[in-house]
Motif scaffolding. Structure first.
Motif, PDB file in Angstrom:
ATOM      1  N   THR A 188       1.651  -1.627   0.271  1.00  0.00           N
ATOM      2  CA  THR A 188      -0.164  -0.053   0.042  1.00  0.00           C
ATOM      3  C   THR A 188       0.980   0.888   0.461  1.00  0.00           C
ATOM      4  OG1 THR A 188       0.219  -0.252   2.659  1.00  0.00           O
ATOM      5  CG2 THR A 188      -2.089  -0.381   1.169  1.00  0.00           C
ATOM      6  N   GLN A 190       2.520   5.056   0.988  1.00  0.00           N
ATOM      7  CA  GLN A 190       3.164   5.589   2.797  1.00  0.00           C
ATOM      8  C   GLN A 190       2.552   6.557   2.418  1.00  0.00           C
ATOM      9  OE1 GLN A 190       7.519   5.393   2.885  1.00  0.00           O
ATOM     10  NE2 GLN A 190       7.663   3.086   2.488  1.00  0.00           N
ATOM     11  N   LYS A 191       2.378   7.439   2.943  1.00  0.00           N
ATOM     12  CA  LYS A 191       1.332   8.935   2.963  1.00  0.00           C
ATOM     13  C   LYS A 191       1.766   9.614   2.665  1.00  0.00           C
ATOM     14  CE  LYS A 191       1.349   8.252   8.399  1.00  0.00           C
ATOM     15  NZ  LYS A 191       0.678   8.976   9.548  1.00  0.00           N
ATOM     16  N   ASP A 192       2.981   9.868   2.263  1.00  0.00           N
ATOM     17  CA  ASP A 192       3.339  10.921   0.646  1.00  0.00           C
ATOM     18  C   ASP A 192       3.160  10.291  -1.038  1.00  0.00           C
ATOM     19  OD1 ASP A 192       5.821   8.853   1.098  1.00  0.00           O
ATOM     20  OD2 ASP A 192       6.769  10.069   0.837  1.00  0.00           O
ATOM     21  N   SER A 194       4.161   7.362  -1.663  1.00  0.00           N
ATOM     22  CA  SER A 194       5.617   6.665  -2.390  1.00  0.00           C
ATOM     23  C   SER A 194       4.974   4.696  -2.659  1.00  0.00           C
ATOM     24  CB  SER A 194       7.104   7.094  -2.335  1.00  0.00           C
ATOM     25  OG  SER A 194       6.718   6.947  -0.728  1.00  0.00           O
ATOM     26  N   LYS A 236      14.637  -2.875  -0.285  1.00  0.00           N
ATOM     27  CA  LYS A 236      13.749  -1.913  -0.270  1.00  0.00           C
ATOM     28  C   LYS A 236      13.943  -1.713  -1.692  1.00  0.00           C
ATOM     29  CE  LYS A 236      13.507  -1.713   4.058  1.00  0.00           C
ATOM     30  NZ  LYS A 236      13.158  -0.445   5.390  1.00  0.00           N
ATOM     31  N   THR A 242       7.580   9.177  -5.545  1.00  0.00           N
ATOM     32  CA  THR A 242       6.923  10.134  -4.450  1.00  0.00           C
ATOM     33  C   THR A 242       6.011  11.469  -5.309  1.00  0.00           C
ATOM     34  OG1 THR A 242       8.478  10.302  -3.059  1.00  0.00           O
ATOM     35  CG2 THR A 242       6.003  12.492  -2.512  1.00  0.00           C
TER      36      THR A 242
END
Length: 326
Positions: A188, A190-192, A194, A236, A242
């Protein structure tokens, strides 16, 4: 006419009935084992004048893991970078690895896979190319639907630490010595906005790009990789950059100049002379009848008697004249 059609229908039934009664039931294809796959490929190699491939434990594990991955995901396609996958599993001991992968899926036998699906030049490489030395096979029987996988490989340079294990497989195949290939599961955002994907065993840039619907060139650019970079377990990877921030216009308060409201100044005017009214004499008319006050002075009783007497005299006059005419 009806009798003719009935006769034709009965004749057709009599012709078909023996075929139905005495025909043999269609049997499902017998799904073979990993050993059957290897034996069939080595038989073709022998017919081509090539030595048999040696069974390798690592290749057995990678082939079986690939078959299980396809069966779990209900798909039949190459995961990609088979050379990198078998090298990451330990095959070649650090040497340059050359590998190829054959897959076949469906309600098929080993003969269907080897002698029908793998007859083109690319799939014939494990059988026709003499440089291949080792082989591994994997089979999954999913309720009559087979997933066949073959990994054939050889090395150039270095030391091949993976020892061949001829005659070490059975009907169920070899026991895996490495972690299974884990299908790519998207994460899912991320908050930004990405997306960061953690590489799992057996995953490649190709498989990750397909899962996320991006291009391999974008993965290389976003993660500062080169075209020949190898990824590793636990790495990773940025699979979606973003998003660029949306610029919100800033409201600037602009001061307006102060506008003075003009004041009204009253200018006195000189008083105007009002002309004096002119008196016009109006003649006074006298009433024809005496005022009511004068009538009130007369005795109302005698006035009534007089009026009644006048009316009676008039009526008498009218009656006398009427008799004279007769």
């Amino acid at each position: 006419m009806l009798r003719k059609h009935c006769f034709t229908f009965i004749f057709a039934i009599l012709m078909i009935l023996p075929l139905v009664m005495f025909s043999r039931p269609v049997q499902a294809a017998e799904i073979g084992s990993a050993a059957d796959l290897i034996a069939a490929i080595n038989a073709v190699r022998a017919a081509q004048g090539n030595p048999p491939l040696e069974v390798n434990n690592i290749l057995m594990a990678t082939a079986q893991a690939t078959a299980e991955t396809m069966a779990a995901g209900k798909f039949c396609s190459h995961i990609g970078n088979v050379s990198g996958r078998v090298a990451a599993a330990g095959y070649g001991g650090g040497a340059k690895v050359w590998a190829t992968e054959n897959i076949s899926c469906g309600p098929k036998s080993v003969k269907d896979a080897v002698y029908t699906d793998w007859t083109d030049p690319d799939h014939m490489l494990p059988m026709t190319y003499a440089a291949y030395k080792h082989i591994g096979a994997g089979v999954v029987d999913d309720n009559g639907y087979a997933y066949y996988v073959v990994h054939a490989a050889y090395t150039s340079g270095g030391s091949n630490s993976s020892s061949p294990v001829q005659n070490s497989i059975n009907q169920a195949g070899a026991t895996a010595t490495i972690q299974p290939i884990i299908p790519v599961v998207t994460v899912t955002p991320q908050k930004d906005g990405s997306l960061i994907h953690v590489v799992q065993p057996g995953q490649t840039l190709w498989a990750i790009a397909i899962a996320y619907g991006v291009k391999i060139a974008d993965l290389v650019k976003w993660n500062n990789l080169s075209a020949n970079s190898a990824i590793y377990v636990g790495q990773k990877l940025i699979v979606a950059g973003t998003p660029a921030p949306t610029l919100t216009p800033t409201i600037t308060n602009t001061r307006r100049p102060i506008t003075r409201t003009p004041t009204i100044t009253k200018t006195p005017r000189p008083p105007s002379e009002t002309p004096a009214p002119t008196l016009t004499p109006t003649p006074t008319t006298r009433p024809v009848l005496p005022p009511i006050s004068a009538l009130e002075a007369v005795n109302r009783r005698w006035l009534g008697i007089g009026l009644v007497a006048a009316c009676a005299a008039g009526l008498l006059f009218v009656l006398i004249n009427s008799f004279k005419k007769k």
